[in-house]
Design a protein around this motif. Structure first.
Motif, short mmCIF file in Angstrom:
data_model
loop_
_atom_site.label_atom_id
_atom_site.label_comp_id
_atom_site.label_asym_id
_atom_site.label_seq_id
_atom_site.Cartn_x
_atom_site.Cartn_y
_atom_site.Cartn_z
N GLY A 287 0.83 -1.21 0.00
CA GLY A 287 0.00 0.00 0.00
C GLY A 287 0.85 1.25 0.00
N ILE B 196 -0.34 6.29 4.62
CA ILE B 196 0.76 5.70 5.39
C ILE B 196 1.92 5.34 4.46
CG2 ILE B 196 1.45 3.66 6.75
CD1 ILE B 196 -0.18 5.53 8.42
N ALA C 273 0.36 -1.44 4.98
CA ALA C 273 -0.28 -0.12 4.91
C ALA C 273 -1.42 -0.13 3.90
CB ALA C 273 0.73 0.95 4.56
N LYS D 183 -4.86 -2.10 10.69
CA LYS D 183 -5.47 -2.57 11.94
C LYS D 183 -6.56 -3.59 11.71
CE LYS D 183 -6.61 1.73 12.44
NZ LYS D 183 -6.72 2.97 13.17
N ASP E 78 0.00 2.29 14.17
CA ASP E 78 -1.13 3.11 14.59
C ASP E 78 -0.62 3.99 15.75
OD1 ASP E 78 -3.72 3.97 14.52
OD2 ASP E 78 -4.62 2.01 14.92
N GLY F 105 -6.25 8.34 4.75
CA GLY F 105 -7.05 7.79 3.66
C GLY F 105 -8.54 7.93 3.98
P1 NAD Z 1 -5.11 4.84 1.95
O1 NAD Z 1 -6.45 4.62 1.39
O2 NAD Z 1 -4.53 6.21 1.91
O3 NAD Z 1 -4.07 3.88 1.22
C1 NAD Z 1 -4.31 2.51 1.08
C2 NAD Z 1 -3.22 1.82 0.28
O4 NAD Z 1 -3.55 0.44 0.17
C3 NAD Z 1 -3.08 2.34 -1.13
O5 NAD Z 1 -1.72 2.23 -1.52
C4 NAD Z 1 -3.91 1.35 -1.94
O6 NAD Z 1 -3.45 1.23 -3.27
C5 NAD Z 1 -3.72 0.06 -1.19
N1 NAD Z 1 -4.88 -0.83 -1.26
C6 NAD Z 1 -6.15 -0.52 -0.92
N2 NAD Z 1 -6.96 -1.58 -1.11
C7 NAD Z 1 -6.18 -2.58 -1.56
C8 NAD Z 1 -6.43 -3.92 -1.96
N3 NAD Z 1 -7.66 -4.45 -1.93
N4 NAD Z 1 -5.39 -4.66 -2.38
C9 NAD Z 1 -4.16 -4.13 -2.43
N5 NAD Z 1 -3.86 -2.88 -2.07
C10 NAD Z 1 -4.86 -2.11 -1.65
O7 NAD Z 1 -5.14 4.29 3.45
P2 NAD Z 1 -4.29 4.76 4.71
O8 NAD Z 1 -4.97 5.88 5.37
O9 NAD Z 1 -2.84 4.88 4.34
O10 NAD Z 1 -4.47 3.51 5.69
C11 NAD Z 1 -3.79 2.29 5.50
C12 NAD Z 1 -3.97 1.40 6.73
O11 NAD Z 1 -3.32 2.04 7.82
C13 NAD Z 1 -5.44 1.22 7.15
O12 NAD Z 1 -5.62 -0.05 7.66
C14 NAD Z 1 -5.61 2.26 8.25
O13 NAD Z 1 -6.59 1.89 9.19
C15 NAD Z 1 -4.24 2.26 8.88
N6 NAD Z 1 -3.89 3.52 9.56
C16 NAD Z 1 -3.80 4.67 8.84
C17 NAD Z 1 -3.47 5.86 9.47
C18 NAD Z 1 -3.32 7.14 8.70
O14 NAD Z 1 -2.90 8.15 9.27
N7 NAD Z 1 -3.62 7.18 7.41
C19 NAD Z 1 -3.27 5.87 10.86
C20 NAD Z 1 -3.37 4.68 11.56
C21 NAD Z 1 -3.66 3.50 10.90
#
Ligand code: NAD
Ligand code: MG
Length: 387
Positions: A12, A17, A102, A127, A152, A206
Motif C-alpha cells: 500500500g 501511510i 499499509a 489494523k 497506529d 485515507g
Molecule cells: P489509503 O487509502 O490512503 O491507502 C491505502 C493503500 O492500500 C493504497 O496504496 C492502496 O493502493 C492500497 N490498497 C487498498 N486496497 C487494496 C487492496 N484491496 N489490495 C491491495 N492494495 C490495496 O489508506 P491509509 O490511510 O494509508 O491507511 C492504510 C492502513 O493504515 C489502514 O488499515 C488504516 O486503518 C491504517 N492507519 C492509517 C493511518 C493514517 O494516518 N492514514 C493511521 C493509523 C492507521
C-alpha cells in the motif's frame, strides 16, 4: 540491493501511510531501502515511486493496470507482478527484512499472514487484520517468532509507554480525537455528508479510516487492536476523547503511575520508530510547542451518538468471528456512506443487524474468516440495496 540497509516491503505504498513511509525511507536512505512497493489502483503513482526508489519488485493488485505498469517500467530491472496472490508471494522474498502493512481493510489479512509465515517482522498499520483475526495472528507470530511493531499512533504510544516496563498493565488509556462531529447532536449527525466527514481536524488520512474516525468505529477497532497487541482485556481499555491529539495514548500501572507518549500529530514518527526499533533516529519533523498548548482536554466518549464504538466493544464481548463480522459490515457501510448510498447514522444500524444475522462461530479458522467476511458483506449490502 545494499545488505547493510534494512530492506522494507511496503504494502500500500501509494496511500497515506505508504507515502509517509517512503518519506521516512528517503530521510534515512543510509539505513533503509524500499525493496517492494505495492498499490491497488493508483498505478501512475506506483510507477513514479518505483522510478524514485528503485525497488526489486512492484505489485499492482488490480490486474487491469498490469500492462500499463509493466510498460512504464520496461527500461528498469524491476519485476512487475499483479493480483492479490502476488501480494502474498512477494512478501516472502528472502531479502526482505520487514513488511509494512499499509493497505486498507480485510485485504491486508492474507499478505500479513504470508509475511508472518515467512518469518518477516511486521510494521502493522493495517489494523483491520488484528480486528478480524487478532487471535490467529498472535498464534502465528508466536509460532514463527515474529514481532509486530505497531504503527497506529495510539498503539505506538502504548508500546513506547511500555518500553522498559516489566510490570503488568493496570489500564490502557486510548485517546481519541473525537473526529469532526465530536460536538454534533444526533439531529445534526443525521444530516452530515461525506465531504464533512472527510475533514478530520488533526490527521490527514485515507478516506476509509477518516470516515471510521468520524463514526468512531476507528476507535472501536483500536480497542480490539489493543486487546490483541498488548494482551489486555477490554474492561481495562478506557477510551478518552482528547480533541487536540497531543497525548497519543497512555498506560497506567499498579501503583497508579501513568506513562504517556506525546507529540505533534505526525504518522511519520510511529512509522520511523517501527522501522528503527529499538533505536530512535533523528527527524526533522515538527516539535511540540509547550507554550502554545494552553488547553489539553479530556472527555468521556458518547456511545449514544457514536454507537459504532459500543458495537465494537460488544463484538469483543461476543468474541469468535464477531469482530470479523463487524469489520466486513463496516467496510460495506463505510463505502456506501462515502458514495452517498447510506446515511451516517444508518451505518451503525446496518452493522448491528449484520451482527445479529451473520453466522456466529466461536472458534473460527482462517477459512472461516474468509467465509464470514463474504457472508457479512452480503448481509450488510442487502440492507443498503433493499432500502
Ligand atoms: P489509503 O487509502 O490512503 O491507502 C491505502 C493503500 O492500500 C493504497 O496504496 C492502496 O493502493 C492500497 N490498497 C487498498 N486496497 C487494496 C487492496 N484491496 N489490495 C491491495 N492494495 C490495496 O489508506 P491509509 O490511510 O494509508 O491507511 C492504510 C492502513 O493504515 C489502514 O488499515 C488504516 O486503518 C491504517 N492507519 C492509517 C493511518 C493514517 O494516518 N492514514 C493511521 C493509523 C492507521
Ligand atoms: Mg489511530
Amino acid at each position: 540491493m545494499n545488505k547493510e540497509k534494512k530492506q522494507i516491503a511496503i504494502l500500500g505504498s501509494t496511500g497515506s501511510i505508504g507515502t509517509q513511509a517512503l518519506q521516512v525511507i528517503a530521510e534515512h536512505a543510509d539505513l533503509f531501502e524500499a525493496r517492494v512497493l505495492t498499490a491497488n489502483n493508483r498505478w501512475e503513482l506506483l510507477v513514479e515511486q518505483a522510478r524514485l526508489f528503485n525497488p526489486a519488485a512492484v505489485v499492482i493488485a488490480n490486474k487491469a493496470y498490469y500492462e500499463a505498469v509493466r510498460e512504464s517500467l520496461a527500461d528498469l530491472p524491476i519485476a512487475v507482478y499483479a493480483g492479490a496472490e502476488a501480494l502474498c508471494q512477494v512478501v516472502e522474498g528472502t531479502e526482505i527484512d520487514m513488511v509494512l502493512t499499509a493497505m486498507v481493510g480485510f485485504a491486508g489479512l492474507p499478505p500479513t499472514i504470508a509475511a508472518i509465515r515467512a518469518g518477516k517482522p511486521i510494521a502493522l498499520a493495517n489494523k483491520e487484520t488484528m480486528v478480524v483475526a487478532g487471535e490467529l495472528i498472535n498464534g502465528l507470530c508466536h509460532q514463527y517468532q515474529v514481532p509486530i511493531l505497531p504503527v497506529d499512533s495510539e498503539h505506538s504510544a502504548i508500546f513506547q509507554s511500555l518500553m522498559g516496563e516489566q510490570s503488568p498493565i493496570e489500564k490502557i488509556i486510548l485517546t481519541a480525537s473525537g473526529g469532526p462531529f465530536r460536538t454534533f447532536t444526533r439531529e445534526q449527525l443525521y444530516n452530515v455528508t461525506p465531504a464533512m466527514a472527510l475533514k478530520h481536524p488533526n490527521w490527514d488520512m485515507g478516506a476509509k479510516i477518516t470516515i471510521d474516525s468520524a463514526s468512531m468505529m476507528n476507535k472501536g477497532f483500536e480497542v480490539i487492536e489493543a486487546k490483541w497487541l498488548f494482551g489486555v482485556e477490554p474492561k481495562r481499555i478506557q477510551v478518552v476523547v482528547h480533541p487536540q491529539s497531543v497525548v497519543h495514548s497512555a498506560v497506567q500501572f499498579a501503583d497508579g503511575a501513568v506513562k504517556a507518549q506525546l507529540g505533534v500529530p505526525d504518522m511519520r514518527v510511529p512509522i520511523q520508530l517501527a522501522f528503527s526499533f529499538p533505536q530512535r533516529l533523528q527527524s526533522t519533523f515538527d516539535r511540540l510547542d509547550w507554550y502554545a498548548m494552553h488547553d489539553l482536554t479530556f472527555e468521556r466518549p458518547d456511545t449514544e451518538r457514536f454507537r459504532c464504538l459500543a458495537l465494537a466493544y460488544e463484538s469483543l464481548r461476543q468474541g469468535g468471528n464477531m469482530p470479523c463480522i463487524i469489520n466486513a459490515a463496516n467496510e460495506i457501510v463505510n463505502r456506501a456512506f462515502l458514495e452517498g448510498r447510506c446515511r451516517f447514522l444508518e451505518m451503525a444500524d446496518i452493522i448491528e443487524k449484520t451482527m445479529q444475522r451473520a453466522t456466529f462461530m466461536a472458534k473460527p479458522t482462517y477459512e472461516n474468516y474468509l467465509e464470514t467476511d463474504k457472508e457479512a458483506r452480503r448481509i450488510a449490502a442487502e440492507q443498503i440495496t433493499s432500502k
